[in-house]
Design a protein around this motif. Structure first.
Motif, PDB file in Angstrom:
ATOM      1  N   GLY A 134      73.605 -35.795  41.506  1.00 29.01           N
ATOM      2  CA  GLY A 134      74.295 -34.548  41.851  1.00 29.01           C
ATOM      3  C   GLY A 134      75.575 -34.794  42.633  1.00 29.01           C
ATOM      4  N   CYS A 181      75.682 -29.856  46.932  1.00 34.51           N
ATOM      5  CA  CYS A 181      74.458 -29.118  47.234  1.00 34.51           C
ATOM      6  C   CYS A 181      74.858 -27.734  47.730  1.00 34.51           C
ATOM      7  CB  CYS A 181      73.627 -29.854  48.283  1.00 34.51           C
ATOM      8  SG  CYS A 181      74.422 -30.018  49.900  1.00 34.51           S
ATOM      9  N   VAL A 237      70.089 -28.728  44.988  1.00 34.14           N
ATOM     10  CA  VAL A 237      71.005 -29.502  44.136  1.00 34.14           C
ATOM     11  C   VAL A 237      70.615 -29.189  42.694  1.00 34.14           C
ATOM     12  CG1 VAL A 237      71.656 -31.825  43.380  1.00 34.14           C
ATOM     13  CG2 VAL A 237      71.346 -31.339  45.819  1.00 34.14           C
TER      14      VAL A 237
END
Ligand SMILES: Cc1cc2nc3c(=O)[nH]c(=O)nc-3n(C[C@H](O)[C@H](O)[C@H](O)COP(=O)(O)OP(=O)(O)OC[C@H]3O[C@@H](n4cnc5c(N)ncnc54)[C@H](O)[C@@H]3O)c2cc1C
Length: 217
Positions: A33, A36, A84
């Motif tokens: 990712g 977030c 995420v």
């Protein structure tokens, strides 16, 4: 493989078979990712703020200006929820109802602490940089004392978290499979285009391999 203990708030209620609580599944999603979303309540008002992050072992690191309301609030040790999300594809079913997305996501709960110790703070900043652009930290000027002082780094233990993953084709109602309507998946991923030189670039500063060949994995 270490599994996180499920708690009342981290237990999946909808489609629990898509859930995973092992650290490896959770870490893979966190490591791929880019951003977030940090959810917290300040003076009764819920906020969900997007921000960069990195994982260092079993901790999630976020950073920002000392002046940031988000960081100042979280630094007080209040409850926080971080998510995420990775999008892997659009899932087109034969019915409108069964359209979906293939995704991998993590939701983590906990309380963050401020990282004050100089070496730990530098290591966290390095991890943030390396999470985004592996190889970059060793090439750039490190933060000076003033920059370090004006940056707040927070660490959130990843102890209460769940992953949820959807993969595969659409799941239509049995009678809809006879319909002459295209169904399937449009795969999606994050792709970097060719880098663009800064207009003030010096002639002897060529783009390194990690820039020219950047890809998210
Ligand atoms: C991809 C991405 C990566 C980021 N990475 C970082 C990071 O590593 N560190 C960092 O400190 N910040 C980062 N930010 C910025 C972050 O979203 C916040 O704007 C910042 O942390 C300031 O937070 P604050 O609570 O002090 O904002 P404040 O200015 O106090 O927020 C006041 C209000 O401004 C609005 N607002 C704040 N941020 C945003 C936003 N991003 N988009 C739309 N409206 C907003 C909201 O209404 C909010 O309630 C990033 C943002 C994005 C989109």
């Amino acid at each position: 493989m270490e599994k996180l203990t499920q708690t009342a708030r981290s237990t999946l209620r909808r489609l629990p078979l898509r859930g995973a609580f092992d650290r490896r599944s959770i870490n893979q999603i966190l490591d791929e990712g880019f951003i977030c979303h940090v959810g917290f309540v300040a003076e009764g008002q819920p906020f969900v703020i997007p921000t960069g992050y990195a994982r260092v072992e079993d901790k999630l690191i976020i950073h920002g200006s000392q002046a940031s309301r988000m960081l100042r609030t979280l630094g007080q040790g209040i409850e926080v929820c971080v998510t995420v999300t990775l999008i892997d594809g659009l899932v087109l079913a034969r019915s409108a109802f069964h359209h979906s997305m293939n995704y991998r996501s993590v939701v983590a709960f906990g309380r963050a602490t401020v990282v004050d110790e100089r070496e730990e703070k530098l290591a966290a900043l390095r991890a943030l940089s390396e999470h985004m652009i592996p190889g970059r930290w060793d090439d750039v000027r490190e933060p000076n004392e003033r920059e370090l002082q004006s940056t707040t780094v927070l660490s959130l233990p990843i102890d209460e978290a769940s992953a949820k993953v959807r993969t595969g084709p659409p799941l239509d109602d049995e009678e809809d499979y006879d319909l002459p309507i295209w169904a399937g998946v449009i795969p999606m991923r994050l792709v970097a285009d060719a880098p663009i030189d800064d207009p003030r670039l010096k002639e002897n500063a060529a783009a390194p391999d990690y820039v020219r060949e950047y890809e998210r994995r």
